[in-house]
Design a protein around this motif. Structure first.
Motif, PDB file in Angstrom:
ATOM      1  N   LEU A 172      80.457   0.703  19.845  1.00 20.16           N
ATOM      2  CA  LEU A 172      80.338   0.903  18.401  1.00 20.16           C
ATOM      3  C   LEU A 172      78.891   0.734  17.951  1.00 20.16           C
ATOM      4  O   LEU A 172      78.385   1.527  17.160  1.00 20.16           O
ATOM      5  CB  LEU A 172      81.253  -0.076  17.658  1.00 20.16           C
ATOM      6  N   TRP A 173      78.215  -0.280  18.490  1.00 21.79           N
ATOM      7  CA  TRP A 173      76.804  -0.507  18.149  1.00 21.79           C
ATOM      8  C   TRP A 173      75.983   0.715  18.552  1.00 21.79           C
ATOM      9  O   TRP A 173      75.123   1.163  17.805  1.00 21.79           O
ATOM     10  CB  TRP A 173      76.282  -1.757  18.866  1.00 21.79           C
ATOM     11  N   TRP A 190      67.706  -3.239  18.057  1.00 28.10           N
ATOM     12  CA  TRP A 190      68.367  -4.179  18.964  1.00 28.10           C
ATOM     13  C   TRP A 190      69.144  -3.475  20.067  1.00 28.10           C
ATOM     14  O   TRP A 190      69.604  -4.118  21.018  1.00 28.10           O
ATOM     15  CB  TRP A 190      69.321  -5.081  18.176  1.00 28.10           C
ATOM     16  N   LEU A 191      69.316  -2.168  19.967  1.00 30.96           N
ATOM     17  CA  LEU A 191      70.149  -1.427  20.910  1.00 30.96           C
ATOM     18  C   LEU A 191      69.750  -1.611  22.374  1.00 30.96           C
ATOM     19  O   LEU A 191      70.624  -1.801  23.218  1.00 30.96           O
ATOM     20  CB  LEU A 191      70.182   0.068  20.541  1.00 30.96           C
ATOM     21  N   PRO A 192      68.463  -1.604  22.725  1.00 29.81           N
ATOM     22  CA  PRO A 192      68.123  -1.816  24.143  1.00 29.81           C
ATOM     23  C   PRO A 192      68.574  -3.181  24.677  1.00 29.81           C
ATOM     24  O   PRO A 192      68.768  -3.333  25.877  1.00 29.81           O
ATOM     25  CB  PRO A 192      66.594  -1.700  24.160  1.00 29.81           C
ATOM     26  N   LEU A 205      68.783   5.036  23.320  1.00 29.84           N
ATOM     27  CA  LEU A 205      68.350   5.591  22.038  1.00 29.84           C
ATOM     28  C   LEU A 205      68.372   7.115  22.096  1.00 29.84           C
ATOM     29  O   LEU A 205      67.773   7.716  22.983  1.00 29.84           O
ATOM     30  CB  LEU A 205      66.937   5.118  21.706  1.00 29.84           C
ATOM     31  N   LEU A 206      69.034   7.721  21.146  1.00 33.91           N
ATOM     32  CA  LEU A 206      69.059   9.178  21.070  1.00 33.91           C
ATOM     33  C   LEU A 206      67.657   9.732  20.843  1.00 33.91           C
ATOM     34  O   LEU A 206      67.258  10.717  21.447  1.00 33.91           O
ATOM     35  CB  LEU A 206      70.002   9.606  19.940  1.00 33.91           C
ATOM     36  N   VAL A 207      66.896   9.072  19.977  1.00 33.80           N
ATOM     37  CA  VAL A 207      65.496   9.403  19.727  1.00 33.80           C
ATOM     38  C   VAL A 207      64.711   8.123  20.047  1.00 33.80           C
ATOM     39  O   VAL A 207      64.751   7.163  19.280  1.00 33.80           O
ATOM     40  CB  VAL A 207      65.257   9.840  18.262  1.00 33.80           C
ATOM     41  N   ALA A 208      64.026   8.105  21.169  1.00 37.08           N
ATOM     42  CA  ALA A 208      63.412   6.874  21.678  1.00 37.08           C
ATOM     43  C   ALA A 208      62.525   6.129  20.671  1.00 37.08           C
ATOM     44  O   ALA A 208      62.652   4.915  20.540  1.00 37.08           O
ATOM     45  CB  ALA A 208      62.650   7.158  22.968  1.00 37.08           C
ATOM     46  N   PRO A 209      61.643   6.794  19.935  1.00 32.96           N
ATOM     47  CA  PRO A 209      60.789   6.040  18.997  1.00 32.96           C
ATOM     48  C   PRO A 209      61.525   5.526  17.765  1.00 32.96           C
ATOM     49  O   PRO A 209      60.935   4.838  16.936  1.00 32.96           O
ATOM     50  CB  PRO A 209      59.718   7.048  18.576  1.00 32.96           C
ATOM     51  N   LEU A 265      61.989   2.586  13.413  1.00 36.63           N
ATOM     52  CA  LEU A 265      62.646   2.760  12.117  1.00 36.63           C
ATOM     53  C   LEU A 265      63.630   1.625  11.860  1.00 36.63           C
ATOM     54  O   LEU A 265      63.840   1.220  10.715  1.00 36.63           O
ATOM     55  CB  LEU A 265      63.341   4.114  12.038  1.00 36.63           C
ATOM     56  N   GLY A 266      64.227   1.102  12.930  1.00 38.33           N
ATOM     57  CA  GLY A 266      65.099  -0.061  12.786  1.00 38.33           C
ATOM     58  C   GLY A 266      64.325  -1.276  12.308  1.00 38.33           C
ATOM     59  O   GLY A 266      64.792  -2.033  11.459  1.00 38.33           O
ATOM     60  N   VAL A 267      63.132  -1.461  12.865  1.00 40.92           N
ATOM     61  CA  VAL A 267      62.274  -2.560  12.412  1.00 40.92           C
ATOM     62  C   VAL A 267      61.909  -2.340  10.944  1.00 40.92           C
ATOM     63  O   VAL A 267      61.938  -3.272  10.130  1.00 40.92           O
ATOM     64  CB  VAL A 267      61.003  -2.666  13.291  1.00 40.92           C
ATOM     65  N   GLU A 268      61.586  -1.115  10.607  1.00 43.34           N
ATOM     66  CA  GLU A 268      61.224  -0.784   9.223  1.00 43.34           C
ATOM     67  C   GLU A 268      62.395  -1.064   8.271  1.00 43.34           C
ATOM     68  O   GLU A 268      62.204  -1.638   7.196  1.00 43.34           O
ATOM     69  CB  GLU A 268      60.810   0.685   9.149  1.00 43.34           C
ATOM     70  N   LEU A 269      63.606  -0.678   8.670  1.00 46.18           N
ATOM     71  CA  LEU A 269      64.778  -0.944   7.830  1.00 46.18           C
ATOM     72  C   LEU A 269      65.016  -2.444   7.661  1.00 46.18           C
ATOM     73  O   LEU A 269      65.424  -2.894   6.588  1.00 46.18           O
ATOM     74  CB  LEU A 269      66.023  -0.277   8.416  1.00 46.18           C
TER      75      LEU A 269
END
Length: 176
Positions: free
Chosen positions: A119-120, A133-135, A147-151, A155-159
């Motif tokens: 789910l994550w 956190w996915l990795p 990650l579907l889009v590696a970089p 954006l997760g950090v930004e969010l």
């Protein structure tokens, strides 16, 4: 604010381009940024100051935090979804031609990891929430990635920063 915002935007573009050059370094055979660490850190520092400026000038009053969140998501998600769709199309092509790649890995992994990890994987790749956190949640050996889009981890950090920014940036120095 318009002139300041344009200057900050230009500086952020230059720093993002420097990071891109680092990642393309093997292609161009040069590295002008010392590994990319400094441009990334400067990008986040400048972005923090810019968010403080935006929050204090544009998003004031009741309901402003909600408007801030909506505007940040509308700024990030559509562009990410376009890139994710392109990446998914490429991964599907690779899978149908070679039987390998990210799609093969996802199919092989399905049902073998805890449902919350699956789910994550799905939610973070679709909505960016928790993608940084996915990795750690679905660890793989390099160069493979969940990650579907590696970089997109950035954006997760930004969010995460956006989530706390209205609370953090509006507190007095003494409160902090």
């Amino acid at each position: 604010m318009a002139v300041g915002a344009a200057a900050v935007g230009t500086l952020r573009l230059i720093l993002a381009s420097a990071v891109l050059l680092v990642h393309a370094g093997s292609l161009f055979r040069f590295n002008i940024t010392g590994g990319g660490q400094i441009p990334v850190e400067l990008f986040y520092i400048i972005s923090g100051f810019y968010m403080a400026l935006v929050l204090n000038e544009k998003y004031v009053g009741p309901g402003s935090a909600g408007a801030f969140y909506v505007n940040r998501l509308l700024r990030l998600l559509p562009a990410y979804w376009v890139m994710a769709a392109i990446a998914l199309a490429i991964y599907l092509y690779i899978y149908f031609v070679t039987g390998t790649g990210l799609i093969a890995w996802v199919l092989a992994l399905a049902g073998k990891i805890a449902p919350w990890r699956e789910l994550w994987f799905l939610v973070s790749n679709a909505a960016l929430i928790g993608i940084d956190w996915l990795p750690r949640i679905v660890p793989l050996k390099a160069p493979d990635t969940a990650l579907l889009v590696a970089p997109a981890w950035t954006l997760g950090v930004e969010l995460s920063f956006y989530a706390i920014a209205p609370f953090l940036l509006r507190k007095s120095v003494w409160t902090l």
